[in-house]
Design a protein around this motif. Structure first.
Motif, PDB file in Angstrom:
ATOM      1  N   ASP A   1       0.825  -1.213   0.000  1.00  0.00           N
ATOM      2  CA  ASP A   1       0.000   0.000   0.000  1.00  0.00           C
ATOM      3  C   ASP A   1       0.853   1.254   0.000  1.00  0.00           C
ATOM      4  N   LEU A   2       2.167   1.083   0.146  1.00  0.00           N
ATOM      5  CA  LEU A   2       3.088   2.222   0.251  1.00  0.00           C
ATOM      6  C   LEU A   2       2.703   3.118   1.426  1.00  0.00           C
TER       7      LEU A   2
ATOM      8  N   ARG B   1      -7.093  10.480  17.234  1.00  0.00           N
ATOM      9  CA  ARG B   1      -6.581  10.239  15.882  1.00  0.00           C
ATOM     10  C   ARG B   1      -7.257  11.202  14.925  1.00  0.00           C
ATOM     11  N   ALA B   2      -6.577  11.539  13.864  1.00  0.00           N
ATOM     12  CA  ALA B   2      -7.198  12.335  12.816  1.00  0.00           C
ATOM     13  C   ALA B   2      -6.731  11.831  11.460  1.00  0.00           C
ATOM     14  N   ARG B   3      -7.642  11.969  10.480  1.00  0.00           N
ATOM     15  CA  ARG B   3      -7.424  11.375   9.159  1.00  0.00           C
ATOM     16  C   ARG B   3      -7.101   9.893   9.335  1.00  0.00           C
TER      17      ARG B   3
ATOM     18  N   ARG C   1      -4.824   6.130   7.458  1.00  0.00           N
ATOM     19  CA  ARG C   1      -3.611   5.592   6.844  1.00  0.00           C
ATOM     20  C   ARG C   1      -3.806   5.245   5.380  1.00  0.00           C
ATOM     21  N   VAL C   2      -4.869   5.775   4.780  1.00  0.00           N
ATOM     22  CA  VAL C   2      -5.020   5.601   3.334  1.00  0.00           C
ATOM     23  C   VAL C   2      -4.567   6.879   2.631  1.00  0.00           C
ATOM     24  N   VAL C   3      -4.148   6.721   1.361  1.00  0.00           N
ATOM     25  CA  VAL C   3      -3.453   7.821   0.699  1.00  0.00           C
ATOM     26  C   VAL C   3      -4.395   8.945   0.255  1.00  0.00           C
ATOM     27  N   LYS C   4      -5.685   8.681   0.272  1.00  0.00           N
ATOM     28  CA  LYS C   4      -6.623   9.721  -0.126  1.00  0.00           C
ATOM     29  C   LYS C   4      -7.745   9.733   0.903  1.00  0.00           C
ATOM     30  N   ASN C   5      -8.014  10.888   1.484  1.00  0.00           N
ATOM     31  CA  ASN C   5      -8.911  10.886   2.635  1.00  0.00           C
ATOM     32  C   ASN C   5      -9.321  12.318   2.949  1.00  0.00           C
TER      33      ASN C   5
ATOM     34  N   ARG D   1       3.017   8.350   3.757  1.00  0.00           N
ATOM     35  CA  ARG D   1       3.052   7.792   2.416  1.00  0.00           C
ATOM     36  C   ARG D   1       4.526   7.556   2.084  1.00  0.00           C
TER      37      ARG D   1
ATOM     38  N   ARG E   1      -5.050   0.019  -0.877  1.00  0.00           N
ATOM     39  CA  ARG E   1      -5.147  -0.495  -2.242  1.00  0.00           C
ATOM     40  C   ARG E   1      -5.084  -2.021  -2.317  1.00  0.00           C
TER      41      ARG E   1
ATOM     42  N   THR F   1     -14.586   8.769   3.116  1.00  0.00           N
ATOM     43  CA  THR F   1     -14.628   9.615   1.933  1.00  0.00           C
ATOM     44  C   THR F   1     -13.226   9.979   1.468  1.00  0.00           C
TER      45      THR F   1
ATOM     46  N   ASP G   1     -11.628  11.441  19.248  1.00  0.00           N
ATOM     47  CA  ASP G   1     -11.228  11.994  17.948  1.00  0.00           C
ATOM     48  C   ASP G   1     -12.169  13.137  17.548  1.00  0.00           C
TER      49      ASP G   1
END
Lengths: 406, 475
Positions: A69-70, A142-144, A146-150, A176, B345, B413, B434
């Motif tokens: 997943d980089l 926590r915020a945001r 661990r995925v690259v688009k969010n 990332r 992914r 999202t 959070d």
């Protein structure tokens, strides 16, 4: 005035301990200073008296590393050397100060440290995906993610990057990471003047060869242009050939093509502007490093005026300018403390006329007031203050190091 | 003592001119919803300020009267972020649409918030520059909306999303002050990052400065067809695993393939169950090799056919297929509801199986068009009968898909935003602590609670009444 670092160290081993220690500190009204390895502790204004250090030393565990997943989620106390070794095992890297490798990840992020290949891969803010933070009252959140688009929720992680530990403590971040490029080469070109080197940098920027760094070096030797190229064999060979050809047309006085090993050596030198411009091997002479940022078109004007000011004062100077990023670093050294300080102030004043100029390194005499280090509070200062008030109303973490005395 | 809402409308009409204040219910209908939400609500009024000072005046008038306000661009948002809840006023910025300057030397553009995304690249093109984030709605959507949602698009895999390109904004704060918020390189907190993606809850952006990039020298576009999405997903992982970072990596499933054939007469191999669009851009040196490597990986993972779009016309056709995929779905169903979830992914095959199971269980059809490279899914639930029972099923299926995204370590999202649609679902992804941190920021920046209220953060019970409706499919 006692500004020594206190003996009391809060050293949590996980988020729960962090919350508990912070609640305890809050109930005792302690003022805290967040610290990793202390590599960047001399940055910013001199901290006010603090009662205890909040150390991330035991917060270096790797939470998840998914090479496919980089992405990497890791405790902020991890040393950069350990982090880079971990990624290298899987043929990957985090391009941020990947050569210099000093200090902790948390320290690098909290100070938004500049790295040599930021042009090619992005600055610290660009590679942070999510974070777990601890606020002064013990709230751990926590915020945001661990995925690259969010875009779920407010971008608290980026707000904490570059905040010098004044809003809360970064406990863990998701980053990332990238595949390590097959080839990493460079070229060094010599010029008769800084103006020529800047012009050559502009010619390279007008091309479309996507260099990962374009640095104009001046001061210690004849002015040079340093260019870096990453990618496949074909990519770096073709792009370097074209970019060098464009740069050579501006009356170049010498050319050196660097293979991957020699390129790595050059990158290590340029990776950390403070280490580069105040070399330790030249002895512990007092020194100053100024960082200028602003519109790329204004960089040359500041740089030439600053170099001239240093020359007039007889202060040794060297510079590393990154025109494509609108960044310039100037290092001043000298045994005459008064001349050094006066020159530093002049260089800062010149820089602040049209852009921002801050001190990355300086003797304590220059770091006494936040305004000396950071310049006058910017136009959106009231919003910064409001943000600090929201996350740290008692100003537990606001030790006075940051902009406006936060 | 606050005046009555009617007094507010009268004062706005005096300040802006009567023709810039809409109150006629027949005219307000347009502003009830945005691009694709399942909900709508009628605003109290819609106002059209002409500049920063007028926006500030509107905000101050709303504050004085205790009335909520919400900024709106082209209304292409997909999460209800621009809906005026709480009897609020819509501050329409689409007429503030001037490009204020293009600075070629410093590679940046300064624009008003109503400027269309594509208009920036069109204006910059003659200087060899472009604005990188390219949402599918880029011909219509505005820069102000892009900042509010931190918009992405197919090419963000390599070039980044809106937050990576905003250099500064002019902001009307929720308390009506005008502040210039500087770039990430001025000393201080990264407030631009906080504002970008805040969905208009921390103020109204009235001017945006964005970075422009050099138009890449070369582009290679490949369209590969696969028997099924699993094999296409494996190819995606293998491309990334090979150290290649394409500019775009987009996938479409068999339902979309069928719709594209029906709508545009595209011909794909008859047994194609998935299409993968891979675009590489950058300097010419090494670009052919990269494209050849991508094609090789696709074939090694069972591609039925790998086509290269060699001319500008061929590339345009391939991208038409991708960008009009949603429109083409109108050929196979009367209505659709698009979701926007993100997963790591490597979990794509698992997630796509789940999507199919959920659809089958509810007796619904689903089409998938998505940004495979960054794990950003857009499952599109198709339905014909626009009745309450079907709508309930569609919403439930969408919620189940989102829950699974969260279970796999993803997000609610990737680019459409939380808005109204997902604000209660935020509790799936975030703990009470959070959310508490985010609330502290929201309370500090919007003490009156009037700046686009009811968005992003969960309200819990007793929230605003919304009337569900389904969106008529395009075409």
């Amino acid at each position: 005035m006692n500004r020594a670092v206190p003996d009391v160290v809060l050293e949590p081993g996980d988020a729960d301990e962090a919350a508990e220690l912070l609640r305890g500190a809050a109930s005792n009204g302690l003022a805290l200073l967040v610290r990793g390895h202390g590599t960047r502790a001399s940055q910013g204004a001199l901290p006010r008296d603090v009662d205890a250090v909040f150390s991330t030393a035991r917060l270096g565990a790797v939470e998840t590393y998914e090479p496919g997943d980089l992405t990497l989620t890791v405790g902020c106390g991890i040393g950069l050397a350990a982090l880079h070794d971990l990624l290298a095992e899987r043929g990957q890297w985090l391009p941020l100060q990947a050569e210099r490798r000093r200090g902790t990840l948390g320290g690098l992020l909290a100070t938004a440290a500049d790295g040599v290949v930021d042009l090619g891969y992005g600055r610290p803010r660009d590679l942070v995906l999510g974070a777990r933070v601890a606020l002064a009252d013990g709230l751990v959140a926590r915020a945001r993610g661990r995925v690259v688009k969010n875009v779920a929720g407010y971008d608290v992680p980026r707000l904490l990057v570059g905040s010098f530990g004044t809003l809360g403590a970064l406990l863990e971040v998701s980053l990332r990471v990238a595949p390590r490029p097959a080839r990493r080469t460079a070229a060094l070109l010599g010029y008769a003047s800084v103006a020529d080197a800047l012009l050559a940098a502009e010619r390279v920027r007008e091309g479309r060869d996507e260099p990962v760094f374009v640095d104009v070096l001046a001061g210690a030797c004849e002015p040079q242009l340093a260019l870096g190229f990453d990618g496949s064999e074909e990519r770096v060979a073709g792009c370097r050939r074209r970019a060098v050809a464009a740069a050579e047309r501006v009356g170049c006085t010498g050319l050196m093509l660097l293979d991957d090993d020699a390129s790595a050596e050059l990158r290590r030198r340029l990776d950390d502007p403070v280490a580069h411009l105040l070399p330790e091997d030249e002895g512990a002479r007092p020194g100053v490093v100024v960082r200028w940022s602003g519109r790329p078109s204004l960089l040359g004007g500041w740089l030439s005026a600053a170099l001239a000011a240093a020359e007039r004062a007889g202060v040794a100077v060297r510079a590393d300018a990154r025109p494509a990023l609108g960044l310039g670093f100037l290092g001043l050294t000298g045994d005459d403390a008064d001349a050094l300080e006066a020159t530093a102030r002049e260089v800062l004043t010149l820089g602040r006329r049209r852009g921002a100029a801050v001190l990355l390194a300086a003797p304590d005499t220059l770091r006494g007031e936040p305004e000396d280090v950071w310049g006058p509070p910017p136009a959106d200062w009231s919003l910064m203050e409001r943000t600090a008030q929201a996350l740290d109303p008692q100003r537990v973490f606001s030790c006075g190091r940051f902009v406006g005395g936060l | 003592m606050t005046a009555t809402p009617d007094a507010l409308l009268a004062s706005l009409a005096r300040r802006l001119g009567q023709d810039r204040v809409l109150t006629d219910p027949s005219e307000l209908v347009v502003y009830e919803a945005d691009g694709s939400t399942m909900h709508d609500v009628t605003p109290r009024a819609v106002v059209f300020p002409r500049g920063t000072e007028e926006v500030a005046a509107v905000v101050q008038a709303c504050l004085a009267n205790g009335v909520a306000f919400v900024a709106r661009g082209a209304g292409t948002g997909l999460s209800g972020g621009a809906m005026a809840l709480d009897g609020g006023i819509v501050v329409a910025l689409n007429r503030m649409d001037r490009i204020l300057g293009i600075d070629v030397e410093d590679r940046r553009a300064t624009v008003e918030p109503g400027v269309r995304n594509l208009a920036v690249s069109e204006a910059a093109a003659r200087h060899g520059l472009f604005y990188a984030p390219d949402p599918s709605s880029q011909a219509v959507c505005t820069l102000g909306g892009n900042v509010a949602h931190n918009s992405g698009g197919p090419h963000t895999l390599k070039h980044g999303v809106t937050v990576n390109h905003v250099l500064g904004v002019q902001l009307v704060t929720p308390w009506g002050e005008v502040v210039r918020v500087g770039g990430p390189d001025r000393p201080g907190y990264d407030l631009l990052a906080l504002l970008t993606g805040a969905e208009g809850t921390l103020g109204i952006v009235t001017e945006v400065e964005v970075a422009l990039r050099r138009i890449p020298e070369g582009v290679r576009t490949l369209l590969a067809s696969f028997p099924d999405v699993d094999r296409a997903s494996a190819a995606v992982s293998a491309i990334i695993g090979a150290g290649i970072v394409p500019a775009a990596l987009e996938m479409m499933d068999d339902v979309v393939v069928g719709a594209l054939e029906a709508a545009f007469g595209f011909a794909f191999p008859s047994d194609a169950g998935a299409l993968l669009l891979v675009e590489s851009d950058g300097p010419e040196p090494g670009l052919d090799r990269e494209a050849a490597d991508v094609a090789e990986v696709c074939r090694a993972h069972g591609a039925l056919d790998v086509r290269s779009a060699d001319t500008a016309a061929e590339r345009a056709e391939v991208w038409t297929a991708r960008k009009k995929a949603f429109g083409a779905l109108g050929r196979v169903a009367r209505h659709y509801y698009t979701q926007d979830g993100v997963i790591p992914r490597t979990r794509l095959p698992d997630m796509l199986r789940h999507v199919r199971e959920v659809a089958a269980r509810h007796g619904l059809r689903v089409a998938n068009v998505f940004h495979a490279g960054d794990g950003n899914l857009h499952p599109c639930i198709l339905f014909d009968e626009d009745d309450a029972a079907t709508r309930a099923k569609v919403l439930e299926a969408g919620a189940e898909i989102l829950r699974h995204c969260v279970e796999l370590g993803g997000s609610l999202t990737g680019e459409h935003g939380v808005g109204v649609e997902k604000r209660e679902a935020m509790a799936l992804l975030f703990s009470e602590s959070d959310l508490e941190l985010m609330r502290r920021l929201s309370d500090a920046w919007d003490p009156a609670g009037l700046c686009n209220p009811g968005k992003v953060l969960p309200m819990g019970a007793g929230c605003v009444e919304l009337s569900p409706r389904a969106r008529q499919a395009a075409l």
